[in-house]
Write an enzyme that holds these catalytic residues in place. Structure first.
Site, mmCIF file in Angstrom:
data_model
loop_
_atom_site.group_PDB
_atom_site.id
_atom_site.type_symbol
_atom_site.label_atom_id
_atom_site.label_comp_id
_atom_site.label_asym_id
_atom_site.label_seq_id
_atom_site.Cartn_x
_atom_site.Cartn_y
_atom_site.Cartn_z
ATOM 1 N N PHE A 25 5.674 0.003 -1.632
ATOM 2 C CA PHE A 25 5.695 0.615 -0.432
ATOM 3 C C PHE A 25 6.214 0.034 0.830
ATOM 4 O O PHE A 25 6.525 0.378 1.913
ATOM 5 C CB PHE A 25 4.347 1.392 -0.433
ATOM 6 N N ARG A 77 -5.465 -8.589 -7.597
ATOM 7 C CA ARG A 77 -6.693 -7.977 -7.328
ATOM 8 C C ARG A 77 -7.504 -7.850 -8.494
ATOM 9 O O ARG A 77 -7.131 -8.205 -9.726
ATOM 10 C CB ARG A 77 -6.260 -6.756 -6.660
ATOM 11 N N GLU A 131 2.818 4.744 5.157
ATOM 12 C CA GLU A 131 3.182 3.218 5.298
ATOM 13 C C GLU A 131 4.018 2.583 6.428
ATOM 14 O O GLU A 131 3.684 1.669 7.098
ATOM 15 C CB GLU A 131 3.841 2.566 3.866
#
Lengths: 284, 332
Positions: free
Chosen positions: B101, B184, B76
């Site tokens: 993250f 999502r 990340e």
């Protein structure tokens, strides 16, 4: 890019001298590192990099990232030598409202492509730049200049994996291996040898040279550019902190080198004397 | 709540659980489709992910534009550094991972590489707040608190598919870095029932009411609207001010509505009670000398439980029933 070895030797001398003058202005600074990197910066800015000094944002330029922001003192010296910064600005180093802060930041200085204080960020940024250059069909190189301390950061190795994964042949990483970091010699803090083997295992084209040997540095930069392999390139430069000023080079190695007030002047005098001797030697 | 029938023990929600209620209208992957549409109009848009393209709806963009998608692997800090590098070269990178993250692991890179140079990186992260029962490693309970501390970073917490579809092009047009919390998969469609358009930096009054004002963001606006319908049966009349942009806050609208007097002000968010929309609003109100009765509906300052999402939402008071319970209790 028609500088001769003699020209480059003189450039390195001037870079050392600018750095010492900046150190004198501040009374302190990462001068050990600056003195150690003078040959590398001279070759980068007077030989290897494709640049237009009057246009630091020219789209065709080779990008140069100073990942180790605390080396700004050396980098400004190189920018002055390359004609990107005026010598007159040297006196403002580290001062209020200066364009030359002690830790290099892109928002402050023309020719500075990233803000590097946090360390370990240059190579990830370079991955993005390399991908973008290829996306645009731009043949320029991106150089990431970093310290050996930054080899401790995980982000460096994330980027090393990625560069190889994406076949970034337009990426050249320069590592200043002076084997010294904040808490002591790198071998005692977080040992990274065998270093060349590590980069090779990560899929890079690797060279390791004496970073204070000017012809070797020139050859390494040329080989990194000319390598045909579809791999990212790394040059590991073994350098000596304080190089060029004998009493500083002999001083107990310190990440943040202690220089007493009166010593700056004698350092510059010593540097000038050595340079004069070199010049005289050429005339023979 | 009746306990005469044995309640079936629900299982931990898979990480890809949808927050849509039964029978709710949804649209599939609004972020991915909006990004594809944007990319058709803007050649400078590229996508990156840290091995979570498939779980952030970025895979839809990757399939449509494989040569404009860059896989960075489960790394990340590299993701954010590289996105910054691409932005420096004139691209508009959309970078995706999970909110935990981006906020925790990559914070320094977002702060120093992206925000300090005001780069045009658009960070879109799935699993905001409590949208998974997987446990604290994946529950981004303090992402907004962290990102509010970054100067110049725009923060958006969308309610539904409408918000997301409209936010994507707005983010690209907006100068500087943006952080978008992402819903999502099958994403609810709620805001088309109102006279509503998403605008960065604007809070919109979806419905007025005299007894209380809910200021909300993210899917808590959806919960608030449903709760408000149920509260009508108790003759409780509640206004809902949807504030999808958390930074910069629409201070004028918030002060106007919260300053009207005579009603309880409640901030509802899918985020810790610490440092999110609630405390942001409280700061705005108090600095302006506006001090209505004030309550928060938010996740507790605790590591949240693992388990089934419906159970957890009720346990932490952010289900529709939980919201109703709280409001009725406060107005008694």
């Amino acid at each position: 890019m028609t500088a001769t070895l003699t020209d480059l030797e003189d450039s390195a001398y001037r870079i050392r001298r600018y750095a010492l003058r900046m150190g004198e202005v501040q009374g302190q600074g990462y001068i050990g590192q600056a003195l150690g990197m003078a040959e590398i910066l001279a070759v980068a800015y007077r030989h290897a990099l494709n640049l237009r000094p009057s246009d630091p944002r020219w789209e065709g330029r080779d990008r140069f990232l100073l990942s180790h922001g605390h080396y700004a003192i050396a980098f400004y010296a190189a920018l002055i030598e390359a004609g990107i910064l005026p010598e007159s600005e040297l006196e403002t180093y580290g001062g209020d409202d200066s364009r030359l802060p002690m830790s290099g930041m892109a928002t402050y200085t023309p020719g500075m492509e990233m803000s590097g204080g946090s360390l370990g960020q240059g190579l990830p940024i370079a991955i993005g730049i390399a991908l973008a250059l290829r996306q645009k069909g731009n043949p320029a190189f991106v150089y990431n200049c970093m310290s050996d301390g930054e080899l401790n950061e995980g982000s460096t190795w994330e980027a090393a994996l990625s560069a190889s994964h994406h076949d970034l042949a337009n990426l050249i990483c320069l590592v200043d291996v002076n084997n010294q970091q904040a808490d002591g010699p790198s071998g005692k803090v977080l040992a990274f040898e065998p270093l060349a083997d590590k980069w090779a295992a990560f899929g890079w084209h690797v060279q390791r040279v004496d970073g204070n040997d000017l012809p070797a540095v020139v050859a390494a930069f040329d080989a990194a550019r000319d390598a045909w392999q579809p791999q990212p390139r790394v040059i590991l430069f073994d350098t000596r902190m304080g190089r060029g000023v004998p009493f500083l080079e002999k001083r107990e190695k310190n990440h943040f080198m202690n220089v007493a007030a009166g010593e700056w002047k004698s350092a510059i005098e010593g540097l000038d004397a050595a340079h004069a001797a070199r010049v005289a030697g050429r005339a023979r | 709540m009746s306990t005469t029938a044995a309640r079936p023990r629900l299982t931990t929600s898979a990480m890809i659980a949808s927050i849509a209620g039964e029978g709710q209208r949804t649209r599939p992957a609004p972020f991915g489709h909006a990004l594809v549409e944007l990319a058709a109009q803007r050649a400078d848009v590229v996508g990156l992910s840290a091995d979570l393209a498939k779980y952030t709806d970025m895979h839809i963009f990757a399939q449509a534009y494989p040569d404009r998608f860059f896989q960075m692997g489960m790394a990340e800090q590299l993701l954010m550094g590289a996105a910054g590098g691409m932005a420096k070269e004139g691209f508009i990178p959309f970078a995706t991972t999970y909110a935990v993250f981006a906020s925790r692991r990559a914070f320094d890179f977002i702060h120093q590489v992206i925000a300090e140079e005001s780069l045009d990186v658009k960070i879109a992260c799935a699993l905001p707040g409590l949208t998974t029962g997987y446990g604290p490693s994946h529950q981004a309970t303090e992402d907004i608190a962290m990102f509010r501390g970054i100067p110049g970073l725009t923060i958006i917490d969308p309610c539904d598919a409408i918000d997301i579809e409209q936010a994507v092009p707005a983010m690209a047009a907006h100068p500087g870095p943006v952080y978008l919390r992402l819903l999502r998969g099958q994403v609810p469609v709620v805001l088309d029932a109102y006279d509503y358009t998403f605008e960065i930096g604007k809070a919109k009054l979806l419905r007025d009411g005299k007894d209380a004002l809910i200021i909300s963001s993210g899917f808590m606006t959806m919960r608030a609207l449903e709760a408000v319908e149920q509260l009508k049966a108790d003759h409780i009349d509640v206004a809902v001010l949807h504030s999808p942009t958390i930074k910069p806050l629409d201070e004028a609208t918030i002060l106007r509505e919260a300053g009207r007097g005579g009603r309880l002000v409640i901030v509802a968010e899918n985020h810790s009670v610490v440092g999110g929309l609630g405390e942001a609003v409280a700061g705005v109100l108090l600095r302006a000398g506006v001090a209505p009765p004030f309550r928060q509906i938010a996740l507790p300052d605790a590591f949240l439980d693992a388990g089934a999402l419906p159970t957890l939402h009720d346990r932490y008071g952010i289900s529709v029933e939980g919201v109703c319970r709280s409001i009725k209790g406060w107005l008694r």
